[in-house]
Design a protein around this motif. Structure first.
Motif, mmCIF file in Angstrom:
data_model
loop_
_atom_site.group_PDB
_atom_site.id
_atom_site.type_symbol
_atom_site.label_atom_id
_atom_site.label_comp_id
_atom_site.label_asym_id
_atom_site.label_seq_id
_atom_site.Cartn_x
_atom_site.Cartn_y
_atom_site.Cartn_z
ATOM 1 N N SER A 148 -2.328 3.488 -0.358
ATOM 2 C CA SER A 148 -1.102 3.578 -1.155
ATOM 3 C C SER A 148 0.068 4.097 -0.334
ATOM 4 O O SER A 148 1.141 3.483 -0.298
ATOM 5 N N THR A 149 -0.127 5.215 0.332
ATOM 6 C CA THR A 149 0.972 5.835 1.080
ATOM 7 C C THR A 149 1.263 5.092 2.383
ATOM 8 O O THR A 149 2.408 5.069 2.844
ATOM 9 N N LEU A 150 0.240 4.488 2.966
ATOM 10 C CA LEU A 150 0.455 3.645 4.145
ATOM 11 C C LEU A 150 1.371 2.480 3.779
ATOM 12 O O LEU A 150 2.323 2.152 4.502
ATOM 13 N N GLY A 151 1.099 1.873 2.627
ATOM 14 C CA GLY A 151 1.916 0.755 2.174
ATOM 15 C C GLY A 151 3.358 1.141 1.903
ATOM 16 O O GLY A 151 4.277 0.335 2.081
ATOM 17 N N SER A 152 3.570 2.397 1.483
ATOM 18 C CA SER A 152 4.929 2.816 1.129
ATOM 19 C C SER A 152 5.890 2.731 2.301
ATOM 20 O O SER A 152 7.044 2.343 2.151
ATOM 21 N N SER A 153 5.421 3.096 3.496
ATOM 22 C CA SER A 153 6.317 3.137 4.671
ATOM 23 C C SER A 153 6.010 2.040 5.684
ATOM 24 O O SER A 153 6.519 2.066 6.807
ATOM 25 N N VAL B 226 -4.667 -5.964 -7.311
ATOM 26 C CA VAL B 226 -3.300 -6.481 -7.408
ATOM 27 C C VAL B 226 -2.469 -6.007 -6.213
ATOM 28 O O VAL B 226 -1.693 -6.774 -5.630
ATOM 29 N N PHE B 227 -2.637 -4.731 -5.842
ATOM 30 C CA PHE B 227 -1.942 -4.200 -4.659
ATOM 31 C C PHE B 227 -2.297 -5.011 -3.415
ATOM 32 O O PHE B 227 -1.425 -5.381 -2.609
ATOM 33 N N THR B 228 -3.577 -5.334 -3.248
ATOM 34 C CA THR B 228 -4.031 -6.102 -2.088
ATOM 35 C C THR B 228 -3.423 -7.504 -2.083
ATOM 36 O O THR B 228 -2.943 -7.998 -1.049
ATOM 37 N N LEU B 229 -3.423 -8.150 -3.249
ATOM 38 C CA LEU B 229 -2.881 -9.506 -3.348
ATOM 39 C C LEU B 229 -1.387 -9.542 -3.033
ATOM 40 O O LEU B 229 -0.902 -10.453 -2.338
ATOM 41 N N PHE B 230 -0.647 -8.540 -3.505
ATOM 42 C CA PHE B 230 0.792 -8.561 -3.266
ATOM 43 C C PHE B 230 1.157 -8.031 -1.878
ATOM 44 O O PHE B 230 2.270 -8.268 -1.412
ATOM 45 N N ILE C 186 4.119 -0.338 -7.702
ATOM 46 C CA ILE C 186 3.611 -0.019 -9.045
ATOM 47 C C ILE C 186 2.093 0.104 -9.018
ATOM 48 O O ILE C 186 1.519 1.069 -9.553
ATOM 49 N N ASN C 187 1.409 -0.844 -8.399
ATOM 50 C CA ASN C 187 -0.054 -0.825 -8.380
ATOM 51 C C ASN C 187 -0.612 0.208 -7.404
ATOM 52 O O ASN C 187 -1.677 0.775 -7.651
ATOM 53 N N ALA C 188 0.119 0.471 -6.316
ATOM 54 C CA ALA C 188 -0.333 1.509 -5.378
ATOM 55 C C ALA C 188 -0.283 2.887 -6.009
ATOM 56 O O ALA C 188 -1.041 3.786 -5.637
ATOM 57 N N SER C 189 0.598 3.072 -7.001
ATOM 58 C CA SER C 189 0.729 4.386 -7.635
ATOM 59 C C SER C 189 -0.488 4.755 -8.469
ATOM 60 O O SER C 189 -0.644 5.907 -8.881
ATOM 61 N N SER C 190 -1.352 3.789 -8.733
ATOM 62 C CA SER C 190 -2.564 4.074 -9.501
ATOM 63 C C SER C 190 -3.392 5.174 -8.843
ATOM 64 O O SER C 190 -3.934 6.053 -9.516
ATOM 65 N N ALA C 191 -3.493 5.120 -7.512
ATOM 66 C CA ALA C 191 -4.270 6.146 -6.802
ATOM 67 C C ALA C 191 -3.656 7.524 -7.003
ATOM 68 O O ALA C 191 -4.362 8.511 -7.229
ATOM 69 N N ILE C 192 -2.312 7.598 -6.929
ATOM 70 C CA ILE C 192 -1.630 8.868 -7.128
ATOM 71 C C ILE C 192 -1.872 9.396 -8.536
ATOM 72 O O ILE C 192 -2.060 10.593 -8.753
ATOM 73 N N ALA C 193 -1.897 8.484 -9.512
ATOM 74 C CA ALA C 193 -2.000 8.877 -10.917
ATOM 75 C C ALA C 193 -3.418 9.225 -11.330
ATOM 76 O O ALA C 193 -3.629 10.101 -12.179
ATOM 77 N N VAL C 194 -4.412 8.561 -10.753
ATOM 78 C CA VAL C 194 -5.772 8.630 -11.294
ATOM 79 C C VAL C 194 -6.706 9.524 -10.488
ATOM 80 O O VAL C 194 -7.629 10.122 -11.057
ATOM 81 N N VAL C 195 -6.485 9.643 -9.175
ATOM 82 C CA VAL C 195 -7.475 10.320 -8.333
ATOM 83 C C VAL C 195 -7.648 11.788 -8.710
ATOM 84 O O VAL C 195 -8.767 12.319 -8.658
ATOM 85 N N GLY D 219 -1.857 -4.534 7.108
ATOM 86 C CA GLY D 219 -2.020 -3.798 5.863
ATOM 87 C C GLY D 219 -3.020 -4.464 4.939
ATOM 88 O O GLY D 219 -3.817 -3.784 4.256
ATOM 89 N N LEU D 220 -3.035 -5.800 4.920
ATOM 90 C CA LEU D 220 -3.994 -6.544 4.101
ATOM 91 C C LEU D 220 -5.415 -6.358 4.619
ATOM 92 O O LEU D 220 -6.356 -6.206 3.819
ATOM 93 N N ILE D 221 -5.588 -6.353 5.924
ATOM 94 C CA ILE D 221 -6.921 -6.134 6.494
ATOM 95 C C ILE D 221 -7.459 -4.760 6.115
ATOM 96 O O ILE D 221 -8.623 -4.613 5.705
ATOM 97 N N VAL D 222 -6.604 -3.751 6.209
ATOM 98 C CA VAL D 222 -7.017 -2.391 5.830
ATOM 99 C C VAL D 222 -7.358 -2.333 4.341
ATOM 100 O O VAL D 222 -8.382 -1.767 3.944
ATOM 101 N N ALA D 223 -6.518 -2.963 3.522
ATOM 102 C CA ALA D 223 -6.760 -2.959 2.077
ATOM 103 C C ALA D 223 -8.029 -3.721 1.724
ATOM 104 O O ALA D 223 -8.798 -3.293 0.845
ATOM 105 N N GLY D 224 -8.269 -4.849 2.383
ATOM 106 C CA GLY D 224 -9.474 -5.630 2.108
ATOM 107 C C GLY D 224 -10.735 -4.869 2.442
ATOM 108 O O GLY D 224 -11.709 -4.872 1.666
ATOM 109 N N ALA D 225 -10.742 -4.202 3.606
ATOM 110 C CA ALA D 225 -11.901 -3.394 3.980
ATOM 111 C C ALA D 225 -12.089 -2.238 3.001
ATOM 112 O O ALA D 225 -13.219 -1.897 2.629
ATOM 113 N N SER D 226 -10.979 -1.654 2.567
ATOM 114 C CA SER D 226 -11.046 -0.541 1.616
ATOM 115 C C SER D 226 -11.550 -1.006 0.252
ATOM 116 O O SER D 226 -12.284 -0.285 -0.429
#
Length: 581
Positions: free
Chosen positions: A116-121, A179-183, A205-214, A265-272
């Motif tokens: 999430s935070t990697l994607g932000s910057s 959804v975050f990975t797809l976008f 919006i979808n990356a914020s799920s981790a911030i909200a839920v973890v 970023g997609l490769i990192v997200a896919g592995a994650s």
């Protein structure tokens, strides 16, 4: 006809990232009401009150399930509702899961928030390649890929926090991550500038799920508040380290192609995503709901329910609890107001650096974008050092509590000293950066200013978020929501002024201006230490919390043989109705 009331609130953490080693923090599900006064216990169980004429009866089903007979919602007495709950030692209760499973959940939360935070910057050091490709020349627009992502951080938690309490953590975490990975892939394939910006907003919006839920995820499985607090401290360090890695990636990869920044970023997200796919459901009420559903099918008894199935959730609760209470706390609660102000300024400066660092290290020191990305690493080092300071201080605090030291029982002395250290470090780092950034001074000198910056940033957040948690307890989720929304708004808006400010004032005076602004904010934790007890005495929320504790203490002292059930203390919904009256 009697009505049952569930007296114990679900204790868990909200999206906004509280680090508490000694306080159970209740999320929005504890602030909601089951028919204005019902709530669910920390393990998903219901506690309730019956009138003296009602009989309370306990049964066991399937040798593992404790079932409580209820007469609720105006049903005839002969139509009993059977409420499923966790008995002691139930292996399906997340508190009782093996430690290896809990460690996996801890790592899953860290992996999600790093993405999430990697994607932000991620576009920070790629923007010099993106802008010419899309023929963007307006400097204000160059900040939008990061700012719109942070706008998603404002909107997302308002959606994903409540949804995770209705449908469970797993489905919300995984679906939003997909959804975050797809976008992220969509960003790599963006055909034009407007599409690229829309894709960034959806990513945010979808990356914020981790911030909200973890935070809630960890509260679900770590029953011990000390262990949970330390887990959240590691989580917070990850939220700081993620944005620092992105400029390094984009700086070196964008030389090949700016699109490859997002492919990485997609490769990192896919592995994650493969790692996260094994995440189990951790939310106790949802686990019990599945159990009740299974029991209804097996026994053909339609009157078996989990407590969450009896909750009343509607537009009124969404408006009064999820949206309006955080706003109310900002307006009327001085602690929340000034905490929001301080954290918002600190957070905005943090994201402003993604615009300022290229000006300093590429403009003054003529570094290429890849090498300039290395300048962010000292901030990450500072965040790790701050984590060590927090864990060390937490150990001292726990020892002081066991020794019944007076200072350990005072709200203001338990966490705020960390902010009193972090505030000056944050100010020093800004003056250090501003007045050492010169072609005549070696580049390592301004770069090392990132160490106290990272330390100060982390210590300020850890201390003030914990103070909100300690001061408001059951209402802390609303306080967290307020701080989360405020800082995301500031983080999205203030960086828009970075390039004009640094060009008109120069690096030295622009950093000095930020330093003086931070210096003014650094007074806040000292003021809380001096006046915090008086502020809490005049706080409606803190006073209501005090009454709740006193009432619970009185009820716990009653003879249990003379009472059928425990009467619940006034809940957040009743506070709302009292304020309206």
């Amino acid at each position: 006809m009697s009505r049952s009331k569930y007296g114990q609130g679900l204790q868990c953490l909200n999206h906004d990232i509280a680090v508490s080693s000694d306080i159970h923090v209740e999320d929005k599900s504890s602030e909601s009401a089951l028919d204005q006064s019902d709530s669910i216990g920390p393990d998903g169980n219901c506690t309730h009150e019956s009138s003296a004429s009602s009989a309370e009866d306990t049964r066991k089903v399937d040798d593992r399930i404790k079932i409580e007979e209820e007469d609720i919602h105006g049903k005839p007495d002969h139509e009993e509702r059977i409420i499923v709950s966790f008995p002691d030692g139930d292996p399906e209760n997340p508190y009782n899961w093996p430690m290896r499973k809990k460690i996996y959940i801890l790592l899953a939360g860290i992996v999600a928030v790093i993405n999430s935070t990697l994607g932000s910057s991620l576009p920070s050091n790629a923007i010099n390649y993106i802008a010419p490709y899309f023929h963007v020349t307006d400097e204000q627009q160059l900040v939008l890929p990061i700012s719109l992502f942070l706008v998603g951080y404002v909107l997302g938690p308002l959606i994903f926090g409540p949804l995770s309490e209705t449908y469970g953590r797993r489905i919300i975490m995984l679906s939003s991550f997909v959804v975050f990975t797809l976008f992220t892939m969509a960003c790599a394939l963006a055909p034009n500038w407007p599409a690229f910006l829309v894709f960034r907003l959806i990513c945010g919006i979808n990356a914020s799920s981790a911030i909200a839920v973890v935070g809630g995820l960890y509260a679900d499985v770590f029953g011990n508040p000390v262990i949970r607090g330390r887990a959240m401290a590691i989580f917070m360090a990850a939220t700081t380290c993620g944005p620092m890695l992105a400029p390094l990636i984009s700086g070196f990869v964008s030389v090949v192609s700016w699109r490859w920044t997002f492919w990485v970023g997609l490769i990192v997200a896919g592995a994650s995503l493969a790692f996260l796919s094994l995440l189990p459901e951790t939310y106790g009420p949802i686990i019990l709901k599945k159990r009740a559903n299974r029991m209804r099918k097996e026994s053909a008894n339609p009157n078996i329910f989990a407590a969450i199935e009896l909750e009343k959730k509607g537009a009124r609760q969404m408006m009064t609890v999820t949206l309006m209470r955080p706003v109310h706390m900002i307006v009327y609660e001085a602690i929340v107001l000034f905490t929001c102000l301080y954290l918002s300024i600190a957070y905005a400066i943090f994201y402003l650096f993604f615009e300022a660092y290229p000006i300093i290290f590429e403009g003054l020191y003529h570094m290429n974008t890849g090498v300039a990305g290395l300048a962010f690493l000292p901030i990450m080092v500072g965040a790790v050092i701050a984590l060590g300071i927090f864990l060390w201080y937490d150990t001292i605090l726990q020892r002081a509590k066991k020794a019944n030291a007076n200072w350990a029982s005072i709200e203001e002395y338990r966490r705020l000293p960390l902010a009193c250290l972090g505030g000056p470090l944050y100010v020093i780092s800004l003056f250090w950066l501003g007045w050492s950034a010169s072609p005549h001074v070696h580049w390592i000198v301004p770069m090392l200013a990132g160490v106290p910056f990272g330390m100060g940033f982390m210590l300020i957040f850890m201390a003030l978020l914990n103070y909100i948690t300690d001061a408001y307890e059951v209402y802390a989720a609303s306080g967290m929501a307020a701080t989360s929304c405020c800082r995301s708004i500031f983080g999205a808006v203030l960086p828009l002024a970075a390039a004009p400010m640094y060009k008109s004032l120069g690096v030295s005076w622009a950093s000095t201006l930020l330093g003086f602004l931070s210096l003014a904010m650094s007074i806040i934790p000292f003021a809380f230490i001096k006046y915090g007890d008086r502020i809490r005495e005049n706080s409606k929320f803190c006073q209501e919390l005090k009454k709740r504790k006193e009432q619970i203490a009185m009820e716990n002292g009653k003879d249990k043989d003379k009472s059928v059930g425990h009467r619940h203390a006034a809940g957040p919904e009743e506070l709302e109705s009292g304020e309206k009256e």
